[in-house]
Write an enzyme that holds these catalytic residues in place. Structure first.
Site, PDB file in Angstrom:
ATOM      1  N   GLU A   1      38.484  42.476  46.256  1.00  8.01           N
ATOM      2  CA  GLU A   1      38.375  42.826  44.868  1.00  8.01           C
ATOM      3  C   GLU A   1      36.911  43.771  44.722  1.00  8.01           C
ATOM      4  O   GLU A   1      36.194  43.617  45.709  1.00  8.01           O
ATOM      5  CB  GLU A   1      37.818  41.332  44.134  1.00  8.01           C
ATOM      6  CG  GLU A   1      37.582  41.662  42.785  1.00  8.01           C
ATOM      7  CD  GLU A   1      37.629  40.033  41.835  1.00  8.01           C
ATOM      8  OE1 GLU A   1      38.664  39.966  41.394  1.00  8.01           O
ATOM      9  OE2 GLU A   1      36.915  39.312  41.964  1.00  8.01           O
TER      10      GLU A   1
ATOM     11  N   LYS B   1      33.685  43.972  42.533  1.00 10.05           N
ATOM     12  CA  LYS B   1      33.007  43.219  41.638  1.00 10.05           C
ATOM     13  C   LYS B   1      31.569  43.497  41.929  1.00 10.05           C
ATOM     14  O   LYS B   1      31.021  43.090  42.754  1.00 10.05           O
ATOM     15  CB  LYS B   1      33.433  41.735  41.643  1.00 10.05           C
ATOM     16  CG  LYS B   1      32.534  40.878  40.526  1.00 10.05           C
ATOM     17  CD  LYS B   1      33.408  39.533  40.457  1.00 10.05           C
ATOM     18  CE  LYS B   1      33.398  38.609  41.742  1.00 10.05           C
ATOM     19  NZ  LYS B   1      33.901  37.267  41.536  1.00 10.05           N
TER      20      LYS B   1
ATOM     21  N   LYS C   1      41.449  43.309  36.519  1.00 14.37           N
ATOM     22  CA  LYS C   1      40.905  41.959  36.218  1.00 14.37           C
ATOM     23  C   LYS C   1      40.042  42.004  34.927  1.00 14.37           C
ATOM     24  O   LYS C   1      39.036  42.816  34.906  1.00 14.37           O
ATOM     25  CB  LYS C   1      39.914  41.630  37.518  1.00 14.37           C
ATOM     26  CG  LYS C   1      39.553  40.243  37.391  1.00 14.37           C
ATOM     27  CD  LYS C   1      40.638  39.304  38.438  1.00 14.37           C
ATOM     28  CE  LYS C   1      39.853  37.979  38.414  1.00 14.37           C
ATOM     29  NZ  LYS C   1      39.026  37.804  39.324  1.00 14.37           N
TER      30      LYS C   1
ATOM     31  N   GLU D   1      46.924  33.244  35.373  1.00 16.54           N
ATOM     32  CA  GLU D   1      46.009  32.251  36.251  1.00 16.54           C
ATOM     33  C   GLU D   1      45.665  31.046  35.355  1.00 16.54           C
ATOM     34  O   GLU D   1      45.692  31.133  34.257  1.00 16.54           O
ATOM     35  CB  GLU D   1      44.481  33.222  35.966  1.00 16.54           C
ATOM     36  CG  GLU D   1      43.514  32.389  36.717  1.00 16.54           C
ATOM     37  CD  GLU D   1      42.182  33.181  36.641  1.00 16.54           C
ATOM     38  OE1 GLU D   1      42.170  34.399  37.294  1.00 16.54           O
ATOM     39  OE2 GLU D   1      41.103  32.706  36.174  1.00 16.54           O
TER      40      GLU D   1
ATOM     41  N   ASN E   1      43.206  29.648  40.010  1.00 15.20           N
ATOM     42  CA  ASN E   1      41.719  29.749  40.362  1.00 15.20           C
ATOM     43  C   ASN E   1      40.857  28.418  40.651  1.00 15.20           C
ATOM     44  O   ASN E   1      40.860  27.611  39.742  1.00 15.20           O
ATOM     45  CB  ASN E   1      41.175  30.272  38.814  1.00 15.20           C
ATOM     46  CG  ASN E   1      39.727  30.956  39.076  1.00 15.20           C
ATOM     47  OD1 ASN E   1      39.032  30.738  40.131  1.00 15.20           O
ATOM     48  ND2 ASN E   1      39.374  31.945  38.179  1.00 15.20           N
TER      49      ASN E   1
ATOM     50  N   GLU F   1      42.764  31.817  44.190  1.00 15.26           N
ATOM     51  CA  GLU F   1      41.806  32.779  43.669  1.00 15.26           C
ATOM     52  C   GLU F   1      40.423  31.849  43.930  1.00 15.26           C
ATOM     53  O   GLU F   1      40.291  31.110  43.388  1.00 15.26           O
ATOM     54  CB  GLU F   1      41.986  33.315  42.228  1.00 15.26           C
ATOM     55  CG  GLU F   1      43.243  33.961  42.103  1.00 15.26           C
ATOM     56  CD  GLU F   1      43.552  34.218  40.530  1.00 15.26           C
ATOM     57  OE1 GLU F   1      42.394  34.250  39.819  1.00 15.26           O
ATOM     58  OE2 GLU F   1      44.537  34.331  40.099  1.00 15.26           O
ATOM     59  N   SER F   2      39.286  33.003  44.089  1.00 11.68           N
ATOM     60  CA  SER F   2      38.147  32.188  44.103  1.00 11.68           C
ATOM     61  C   SER F   2      37.651  31.202  45.333  1.00 11.68           C
ATOM     62  O   SER F   2      38.478  30.275  45.717  1.00 11.68           O
ATOM     63  CB  SER F   2      37.624  31.672  42.748  1.00 11.68           C
ATOM     64  OG  SER F   2      38.033  32.552  41.567  1.00 11.68           O
TER      65      SER F   2
END
Length: 261
Positions: free
Chosen positions: A54, A56, A116, A165, A186, A216-217
């Site tokens: 990603e 970000k 995103k 998600e 997530n 994710e995350s």
């Protein structure tokens, strides 16, 4: 209002403003509308690493992550590292991103790009295609079942992959439909921003095998990825772990090399 409610309220105003500045007809005239998208789902199915890296700059939970790097350099670095795809934050107010980032990333790489974004309107999906995305993100926490159906069908009509998600079983149950390609879990609670990888593990058995599973995350180690692979996950979205370094591409390469050994 929690942070997610604030983001969505601001996003509704933002989309209304954009519609008044650039019409749907103008978006549909983009040369990118004729481009054949690259399927992230297909790439993930064949990959040994599954890394979606990603771009970000900042986030509501961590404030500034990295404001100093060009998106072109990050995109090239992730591509050279062997990432399966790239996620590009396009929200400005809370994440410091923009559609310009999407355009620049697209010009710098051929790997699938995920836009995103907090998508609440069909306009944003046409916008994603017009600016070069291959995949869109839909967030179950901010959409009704009917909205998920309408938005995902439009994305499929435009040749885009859809990553839906979820954060819990309730969101998952309302979301399962044929117009989705990828189910993302997530691990970060978007209301509190706390992270727990057990969320991915507990929801994995409830996701049908028709969908590519992505976690994710909060993923920061190769061990975590090997652990999650045992639960059927084929994709892993990693942002801060790479972006907080001076050279995200180089760090992504070291990370991916360890996975595929």
């Amino acid at each position: 209002m929690n942070i997610l409610d604030k983001i969505v309220a601001d996003k509704r105003q933002e989309v209304d403003l954009k519609k008044s500045l650039i019409t749907l007809t103008q978006l549909e005239a983009s040369v990118m509308m004729e481009r054949t998208s690259v399927s992230l789902a297909e790439v993930l199915r064949k990959s040994n690493s599954g890394i979606i890296a990603e771009h970000k700059r900042r986030s509501p939970s961590k404030s500034v992550i990295n404001q100093n790097l060009s998106v072109q350099d990050v995109a090239k670095g992730y591509t050279d590292a062997g990432a399966c795809g790239m996620s590009v934050l396009t929200d400005g107010k809370y994440f410091g991103g923009s559609l310009d980032d999407l355009v620049l990333a697209r010009a710098s790489t051929n790997i699938p790009i995920l836009r995103k974004e907090f998508i609440i309107d069909e306009y944003q999906i046409v916008e994603a295609k017009a600016y070069g995305a291959d995949v869109i993100l839909l967030i179950a926490a901010i959409l009704s079942k009917e909205e998920i159906k309408t938005l995902s069908k439009l994305a499929k009509d435009l040749g885009l992959d859809v990553l839906l998600e979820v954060h819990n079983e309730e969101e998952l149950e309302k979301s399962l439909m044929p117009s989705l390609d990828i189910l993302g879990v997530n691990n970060r609670n978007l209301k509190t921003f706390e992270v727990d990888l057990d969320i991915s593990k507990s929801l994995s058995i409830k996701i049908p095998d028709d969908f590519v599973k992505v976690s994710e995350s909060g993923i920061s180690s190769v061990e975590a990825i090997r652990d999650l692979k045992a639960f059927g996950y084929k994709g892993f979205l990693i942002g801060e772990n790479f972006m907080k370094t001076d050279n995200p591409g180089e760090n992504a390469k070291k990370f991916i090399d360890k996975i595929i050994v």
